[in-house]
Design a protein around this motif. Structure first.
Motif, PDB file in Angstrom:
ATOM      1  N   ARG A 139       0.825  -1.212   0.000  1.00 43.81           N
ATOM      2  CA  ARG A 139       0.000   0.000   0.000  1.00 43.81           C
ATOM      3  C   ARG A 139       0.854   1.255   0.000  1.00 43.81           C
ATOM      4  NH1 ARG A 139      -2.816  -1.152   4.079  1.00 43.81           N
ATOM      5  NH2 ARG A 139      -1.914   0.202   5.667  1.00 43.81           N
ATOM      6  N   GLN A 140       1.927   1.245   0.805  1.00 42.53           N
ATOM      7  CA  GLN A 140       2.801   2.421   0.830  1.00 42.53           C
ATOM      8  C   GLN A 140       3.553   2.565  -0.491  1.00 42.53           C
ATOM      9  OE1 GLN A 140       5.569   2.649   4.079  1.00 42.53           O
ATOM     10  NE2 GLN A 140       6.406   4.606   3.408  1.00 42.53           N
ATOM     11  N   VAL A 141       4.011   1.461  -1.053  1.00 42.76           N
ATOM     12  CA  VAL A 141       4.737   1.524  -2.335  1.00 42.76           C
ATOM     13  C   VAL A 141       3.836   2.091  -3.424  1.00 42.76           C
ATOM     14  CG1 VAL A 141       5.732   0.119  -4.183  1.00 42.76           C
ATOM     15  CG2 VAL A 141       6.379  -0.315  -1.810  1.00 42.76           C
ATOM     16  N   ARG A 142       2.595   1.654  -3.472  1.00 43.42           N
ATOM     17  CA  ARG A 142       1.667   2.160  -4.478  1.00 43.42           C
ATOM     18  C   ARG A 142       1.391   3.651  -4.282  1.00 43.42           C
ATOM     19  NH1 ARG A 142      -2.711  -2.863  -4.672  1.00 43.42           N
ATOM     20  NH2 ARG A 142      -1.439  -4.239  -5.997  1.00 43.42           N
ATOM     21  N   GLY A 143       1.209   4.054  -3.004  1.00 46.89           N
ATOM     22  CA  GLY A 143       0.966   5.464  -2.739  1.00 46.89           C
ATOM     23  C   GLY A 143       2.146   6.332  -3.130  1.00 46.89           C
ATOM     24  N   GLU A 144       3.347   5.862  -2.800  1.00 48.77           N
ATOM     25  CA  GLU A 144       4.545   6.625  -3.142  1.00 48.77           C
ATOM     26  C   GLU A 144       4.778   6.665  -4.651  1.00 48.77           C
ATOM     27  OE1 GLU A 144       7.043   8.246  -0.777  1.00 48.77           O
ATOM     28  OE2 GLU A 144       4.935   8.310  -0.246  1.00 48.77           O
ATOM     29  N   SER A 145       4.489   5.576  -5.340  1.00 48.96           N
ATOM     30  CA  SER A 145       4.674   5.564  -6.793  1.00 48.96           C
ATOM     31  C   SER A 145       3.710   6.533  -7.467  1.00 48.96           C
ATOM     32  CB  SER A 145       4.488   4.151  -7.345  1.00 48.96           C
ATOM     33  OG  SER A 145       3.172   3.670  -7.119  1.00 48.96           O
ATOM     34  N   ARG A 146       2.484   6.646  -6.937  1.00 45.71           N
ATOM     35  CA  ARG A 146       1.541   7.631  -7.485  1.00 45.71           C
ATOM     36  C   ARG A 146       2.034   9.046  -7.229  1.00 45.71           C
ATOM     37  NH1 ARG A 146      -2.392   3.942  -5.506  1.00 45.71           N
ATOM     38  NH2 ARG A 146      -2.568   5.137  -3.564  1.00 45.71           N
ATOM     39  N   ARG A 147       2.609   9.264  -6.036  1.00 43.03           N
ATOM     40  CA  ARG A 147       3.107  10.606  -5.709  1.00 43.03           C
ATOM     41  C   ARG A 147       4.250  10.998  -6.637  1.00 43.03           C
ATOM     42  NH1 ARG A 147       6.663  13.057  -1.670  1.00 43.03           N
ATOM     43  NH2 ARG A 147       7.490  11.019  -1.156  1.00 43.03           N
ATOM     44  N   TRP A 148       5.072  10.049  -7.020  1.00 40.04           N
ATOM     45  CA  TRP A 148       6.193  10.319  -7.926  1.00 40.04           C
ATOM     46  C   TRP A 148       5.801  10.131  -9.391  1.00 40.04           C
ATOM     47  CZ3 TRP A 148      10.823  12.421  -6.830  1.00 40.04           C
ATOM     48  CH2 TRP A 148      11.197  12.483  -5.481  1.00 40.04           C
ATOM     49  N   ARG A 149       4.534   9.779  -9.631  1.00 41.19           N
ATOM     50  CA  ARG A 149       4.033   9.596 -11.000  1.00 41.19           C
ATOM     51  C   ARG A 149       4.859   8.569 -11.770  1.00 41.19           C
ATOM     52  NH1 ARG A 149       3.165  16.039 -12.475  1.00 41.19           N
ATOM     53  NH2 ARG A 149       1.757  16.497 -10.731  1.00 41.19           N
ATOM     54  N   THR A 150       5.006   7.413 -11.157  1.00 43.45           N
ATOM     55  CA  THR A 150       5.763   6.340 -11.787  1.00 43.45           C
ATOM     56  C   THR A 150       5.119   5.014 -11.423  1.00 43.45           C
ATOM     57  OG1 THR A 150       7.986   5.417 -12.062  1.00 43.45           O
ATOM     58  CG2 THR A 150       7.358   6.072  -9.837  1.00 43.45           C
ATOM     59  N   THR A 151       5.692   3.926 -11.896  1.00 42.30           N
ATOM     60  CA  THR A 151       5.150   2.602 -11.590  1.00 42.30           C
ATOM     61  C   THR A 151       5.732   2.096 -10.268  1.00 42.30           C
ATOM     62  OG1 THR A 151       6.939   1.484 -12.784  1.00 42.30           O
ATOM     63  CG2 THR A 151       4.969   2.098 -14.047  1.00 42.30           C
ATOM     64  N   PRO A 152       5.005   1.224  -9.567  1.00 43.87           N
ATOM     65  CA  PRO A 152       5.534   0.665  -8.318  1.00 43.87           C
ATOM     66  C   PRO A 152       6.884  -0.026  -8.508  1.00 43.87           C
ATOM     67  CG  PRO A 152       3.196   0.226  -8.462  1.00 43.87           C
ATOM     68  CD  PRO A 152       3.606   0.798  -9.787  1.00 43.87           C
ATOM     69  N   ARG A 153       7.036  -0.736  -9.622  1.00 45.08           N
ATOM     70  CA  ARG A 153       8.304  -1.440  -9.872  1.00 45.08           C
ATOM     71  C   ARG A 153       9.459  -0.457 -10.013  1.00 45.08           C
ATOM     72  NH1 ARG A 153       9.400  -5.685 -14.884  1.00 45.08           N
ATOM     73  NH2 ARG A 153      11.599  -6.108 -14.383  1.00 45.08           N
ATOM     74  N   ARG A 154       9.230   0.603 -10.768  1.00 48.61           N
ATOM     75  CA  ARG A 154      10.291   1.594 -10.967  1.00 48.61           C
ATOM     76  C   ARG A 154      10.570   2.346  -9.662  1.00 48.61           C
ATOM     77  NH1 ARG A 154      11.203   6.891 -12.744  1.00 48.61           N
ATOM     78  NH2 ARG A 154      13.010   7.053 -14.124  1.00 48.61           N
ATOM     79  N   TYR A 155       9.518   2.602  -8.903  1.00 48.64           N
ATOM     80  CA  TYR A 155       9.718   3.275  -7.614  1.00 48.64           C
ATOM     81  C   TYR A 155      10.609   2.435  -6.703  1.00 48.64           C
ATOM     82  CZ  TYR A 155       8.797   4.824  -2.878  1.00 48.64           C
ATOM     83  OH  TYR A 155       8.960   5.221  -1.567  1.00 48.64           O
ATOM     84  N   LEU A 156      10.345   1.143  -6.632  1.00 49.81           N
ATOM     85  CA  LEU A 156      11.156   0.271  -5.785  1.00 49.81           C
ATOM     86  C   LEU A 156      12.607   0.224  -6.253  1.00 49.81           C
ATOM     87  CD1 LEU A 156       8.798  -2.763  -5.109  1.00 49.81           C
ATOM     88  CD2 LEU A 156       9.772  -1.220  -3.400  1.00 49.81           C
TER      89      LEU A 156
END
Length: 329
Positions: A139-156
């Motif tokens: 849930r946090q990864v998805r929220g952060e990826s939306r905040r950075w306007r990117t995909t969860p995989r790329r965010y990680l």
């Protein structure tokens, strides 16, 4: 999302994961001793390593969040990567080392004493608890990826918040490890051959080695001084180029100082007819633009420079070939 909120969410994720791992470690240890399963004891070591890791990650968040002072003008953000690196090393040495060693011993000795039933029950309960912990991290990864306007995989892959990355990878590895332990235990139960239980234990150790290596590499990169991603670099450059009186961005360099702190330094060629007052105003506007779009930018340094080809130029790095994989878009 404000910086304080981000850090609070990260702390919550780490605390939930730590509490879950502690409860699971105790249950697995009891089940391992009662069943005599090498894979179950390896899973207990896995959970103990994860629990210790969460404690170190909690320490990383607290130590890294301290405000800047005269001796550390850029704050203590990089200290969080030191503790996160130690957490990865502990997983490597304690968790993986025990699992592999115990697995090899089980294969050589080929002995089993105790009941399998308690091991099956603990594995099922552990899977349910680990799933809850992983769900929070996802849930946090998805929220952060939306905040950075990117995909969860790329965010990680690119995030500077290694605590979230560590919890996600460890919880994912824990679920995979439980499935491996269950497979090894079941095969040994059905065949009466402890080879499968020992192999499962070794595989759990290898899984821990992979997770530890990924986390260690990420933290080393950040400790050395990693730049922002190429996409963010281009966006920062575009914001600077749109400032009135700016003709060209000669050099743009960035560095991640902590999970939520970025430093930006640029050599800027202002218009030849720009006055000192106009350059000062442009610099203020540049900082407002950057911090408005990227709240994580904590420091902005602009250096007025001559047109390209005039005088000696300092070397540039981020806009040249040879960029590391971590900076790729």
């Amino acid at each position: 999302m404000a910086e304080a909120e981000v850090k609070t969410e990260s702390v919550g994720t780490v605390v939930v994961a730590g509490a879950a791992n502690l409860a699971i470690a105790i249950a697995k240890l009891v089940a391992g001793l009662l069943s005599g399963s090498a894979a179950m004891l390896s899973e207990a070591a896995h959970s103990v390593a994860d629990t210790t890791t969460e404690l170190l990650l909690y320490l990383a968040l607290r130590r890294g969040a301290r405000p800047a002072d005269p001796r550390h003008p850029f704050g203590y953000g990089k200290e969080s990567y030191v503790w996160a690196f130690l957490a990865a090393l502990f997983t490597f040495v304690a968790g993986a080392g025990f699992a592999i060693t115990h697995g090899v011993t089980t294969i050589l000795v080929h002995e089993h004493t105790g009941s399998y039933l308690v091991a099956y029950v603990v594995l099922a309960i552990s899977f349910a608890i680990e799933s809850v912990s992983l769900a929070r991290a996802v849930r946090q990864v998805r929220g952060e990826s939306r905040r950075w306007r990117t995909t969860p995989r790329r965010y990680l892959r690119l995030t500077a918040d290694t605590t979230v990355k560590a919890v996600f990878l460890e919880d994912s590895a824990a679920l995979i490890g439980l499935l491996i332990a269950a497979a090894g235990l079941t095969l040994s139960h059905l065949t009466g051959d402890e080879l499968y239980d020992g192999v499962a234990s070794i595989l759990i150790g290898v899984l821990l080695l992979v997770v530890a290596a990924v986390l260690a590499r990420s933290n080393i990169s950040l400790l050395v001084g990693r730049a922002v991603s190429e996409r963010t670099h281009r966006q920062i450059e575009q914001e600077l180029a749109q400032v009135p009186t700016v003709d060209r961005i000669d050099t743009l360099m960035t560095m991640v100082l902590g999970p939520e702190d970025i430093l930006v330094a640029a050599k800027v060629d202002f218009r030849d007819d720009a006055t000192g007052a106009e350059i000062e105003a442009a610099s203020d506007e540049a900082e407002r633009r950057l911090t408005g779009r990227f709240p994580e930018i904590a420091y902005v340094f602009l250096d007025p420079t001559r047109p390209r080809g005039t005088g000696r130029r300092a070397r540039t790095t981020q806009d040249e070939p040879g960029r590391s994989v971590d900076q790729e878009a």
